[in-house]
Scaffold this active site. Structure first.
Site, PDB file in Angstrom:
ATOM      1  N   THR A 173     -23.231  42.793  25.947  1.00 21.66           N
ATOM      2  CA  THR A 173     -22.899  41.780  27.438  1.00 21.66           C
ATOM      3  C   THR A 173     -22.164  42.282  28.355  1.00 21.66           C
ATOM      4  OG1 THR A 173     -20.921  41.795  26.211  1.00 21.66           O
ATOM      5  CG2 THR A 173     -22.598  40.365  25.397  1.00 21.66           C
ATOM      6  N   CYS A 232     -12.313  43.098  27.196  1.00 26.28           N
ATOM      7  CA  CYS A 232     -12.058  41.717  27.077  1.00 26.28           C
ATOM      8  C   CYS A 232     -10.741  42.294  26.161  1.00 26.28           C
ATOM      9  CB  CYS A 232     -12.506  40.471  25.255  1.00 26.28           C
ATOM     10  SG  CYS A 232     -14.041  40.060  25.639  1.00 26.28           S
ATOM     11  N   ARG A 263     -17.639  44.406  33.446  1.00 23.04           N
ATOM     12  CA  ARG A 263     -16.673  42.908  33.895  1.00 23.04           C
ATOM     13  C   ARG A 263     -15.687  42.186  33.064  1.00 23.04           C
ATOM     14  NH1 ARG A 263     -17.986  37.916  32.709  1.00 23.04           N
ATOM     15  NH2 ARG A 263     -20.417  37.226  32.266  1.00 23.04           N
ATOM     16  N   CYS A 301     -14.027  39.450  31.290  1.00 22.52           N
ATOM     17  CA  CYS A 301     -14.497  38.120  30.168  1.00 22.52           C
ATOM     18  C   CYS A 301     -13.422  37.022  31.117  1.00 22.52           C
ATOM     19  CB  CYS A 301     -13.466  38.099  28.695  1.00 22.52           C
ATOM     20  SG  CYS A 301     -13.622  37.156  27.859  1.00 22.52           S
ATOM     21  N   ASP A 318      32.967  54.824  28.216  1.00 25.87           N
ATOM     22  CA  ASP A 318      33.379  55.244  26.799  1.00 25.87           C
ATOM     23  C   ASP A 318      35.164  54.201  26.777  1.00 25.87           C
ATOM     24  OD1 ASP A 318      35.349  58.808  28.337  1.00 25.87           O
ATOM     25  OD2 ASP A 318      35.213  56.924  28.422  1.00 25.87           O
TER      26      ASP A 318
END
Length: 466
Positions: A4, A8, A36, A38, A411
């Site tokens: 695609t 993601c 690109r 999601c 300390d």
């Protein structure tokens, strides 16, 4: 996803076949390879953390890029600041992040602009300059490269719930990977707030800032389970991306806690503290010089008296900001202003005044002294070269500047808690450790000593206020 052309975040609801998935170390790397974001999980809304196992040089380079080193500068100038060649710098970025320094900078600007397009009603041209772009033409070009759409098209696609409305100012989300221990962070920052400049009241952190000499006001409060809310009142929006990045560093919103928590979870001292305060991040700082001044004052006296001296300094030489409430009255003075001031006339003892003036002169002469671009060992050497500044004070400054292995040794915490003699001169970062001669402080917690020190300080402060 190869089929695609979409990338993601981990945990997105899409379920592609394993053979169709390609993994990238950073969102910018996926974009550089033509993928690109999601539209479902919207990875541009969360800054991608840098892996814990990358070289320290790369972490420092990313920090400088986030601060704007490549907005108008070059990779060659960035390499020179880090004492490496541009070729070596690009090779490191490509090897560990899968992206060049310029591509990372472009991705950060584009992601920030997309958030502004979603969250605010700023005009598109204002979004361009607020996000660090040099021109609207560059803005349009880079947005199309990263998101495959023009800024106007992206604004029209935003979700109705994204838009944030404020009664004055501009509101933005500061996203983080849950959990984030907001109450513990506020307690830490409230204990160290600069009088007149910072305020922690009713669950809200507020502070004044200077942008090119003009005053601004920032307010940060809890938002949702995965974000804080920033409300900014600024004289102009140009360079807003760097204001937001600096605010995010105060609260560690981009921090990846998993490596430090995993490394220290079984430690007999720190492990239980981590379990008691999950999501506590190492607090950062808005102004490095501001933190350095506070550390020097605390070097010479206990924190209550140091805060009084800090308040007197701000009132005497800080720029007044009228009309604010919540105890906010001034901007913090610059290094040049402190260097030129009559510090003994402000009420500082001679030794404190001399050390503070030397620190201010060093910071005014070298604007890279506190920029985080040096390795920790070099940073400590450079800061302790300032007459009067101790190594422990330099470690305390380094912790707030984001050095993972910084560790202020303390300390005298027990003595001061009980009001015993000698407590006045003790360092107060809160570890209460008593070390045998020659022992390296927190050696077992390397390279996450800053994380350990923050939990120790939080536990000490909780004990003092219980």
């Amino acid at each position: 996803m190869v089929t695609t052309g979409i990338y993601c975040r981990p945990g997105c609801g899409s379920q592609p076949l394993a053979e169709n998935v390609r993994t990238f170390e950073h969102p910018a790397a996926a974009e550089a390879h033509g993928f690109r974001a999601c539209l479902r999980c919207r990875p541009y809304r969360v800054a991608g953390p840098i892996a814990a196992d990358v070289p320290e040089l790369l972490c420092r380079a990313v920090q400088l890029i986030v601060a704007g080193a490549l907005d108008s500068g070059t990779e060659a100038a960035l390499g020179a600041r880090l004492a490496v060649s541009p070729r070596h710098l690009r090779r490191l970025f490509t090897q560990h992040l899968g992206v060049t320094p310029d591509q990372l900078a472009r991705s950060r600007r584009a992601h920030f602009a997309r958030r502004l397009l979603d969250d605010s009603d700023l005009p598109v041209a204002d979004v361009a300059f607020a996000s660090g772009f040099g021109s609207v033409r560059q803005f349009n070009r880079d947005m199309r490269l990263v998101f495959r759409a023009s800024p106007v098209e992206l604004r029209n696609r935003r979700r109705r719930a994204d838009r944030l409305v404020a009664d004055g100012g501009l509101v933005m989300r500061l996203p983080f990977a849950p959990p984030l221990n907001w109450p513990a962070l506020l307690t830490f920052l409230g204990e160290r707030a600069v009088p007149g400049v910072e305020s922690v009241r009713d669950g809200v952190y507020r502070r004044t800032i200077s942008l090119d000499g003009a005053a601004g006001l920032l307010e940060v409060l809890a938002g949702g389970p995965d974000h804080l809310l920033l409300r900014a009142h600024l004289p102009f929006w140009e360079g807003l991306i760097h204001v937001v990045e600096r605010v995010g560093r105060i609260f560690g919103v981009d921090a990846d806690l998993a490596p430090a928590e995993a490394a220290l979870a079984r430690d007999p001292l720190v492990g239980p503290l981590i379990a008691a305060r999950p999501g506590l991040r190492v607090p950062g700082a808005w102004g490095a010089f501001e933190i350095a001044v506070d550390a020097v004052l605390a070097q010479y006296t206990a924190r209550p008296r140091a805060r009084g001296r800090l308040a007197a300094l701000v009132e005497a030489i800080g720029q007044p900001v009228p009309g604010l409430d919540h105890g906010l009255t001034h901007l913090f003075p610059s290094a040049a202003t402190v260097a030129a001031a009559d510090l003994r006339g402000v009420g500082l003892p001679a030794d404190t005044a001399d050390t503070l003036r030397a620190l201010a002169l060093a910071a005014a002469r070298d604007d890279t002294l506190f920029d985080g671009g040096s390795p920790l060992t070099d940073f400590l050497r450079e800061v302790t070269a300032v007459p009067g500044v101790t190594r422990d004070t330099a470690q305390r400054i380094a912790l707030r500047l984001g050095y993972d292995d910084a560790f202020p040794v303390v300390d005298r915490a027990d003595a001061r808690t009980r009001g015993e003699p000698g407590a006045e001169t003790g360092n107060d970062a809160g570890t209460g450790l008593r070390l045998a001669p020659g022992t390296e402080a927190g050696a077992a917690w390397r390279p996450w000593r800053a994380f350990a020190a923050t939990h120790l300080a939080a536990a000490d402060l909780a004990a003092l206020t219980a």
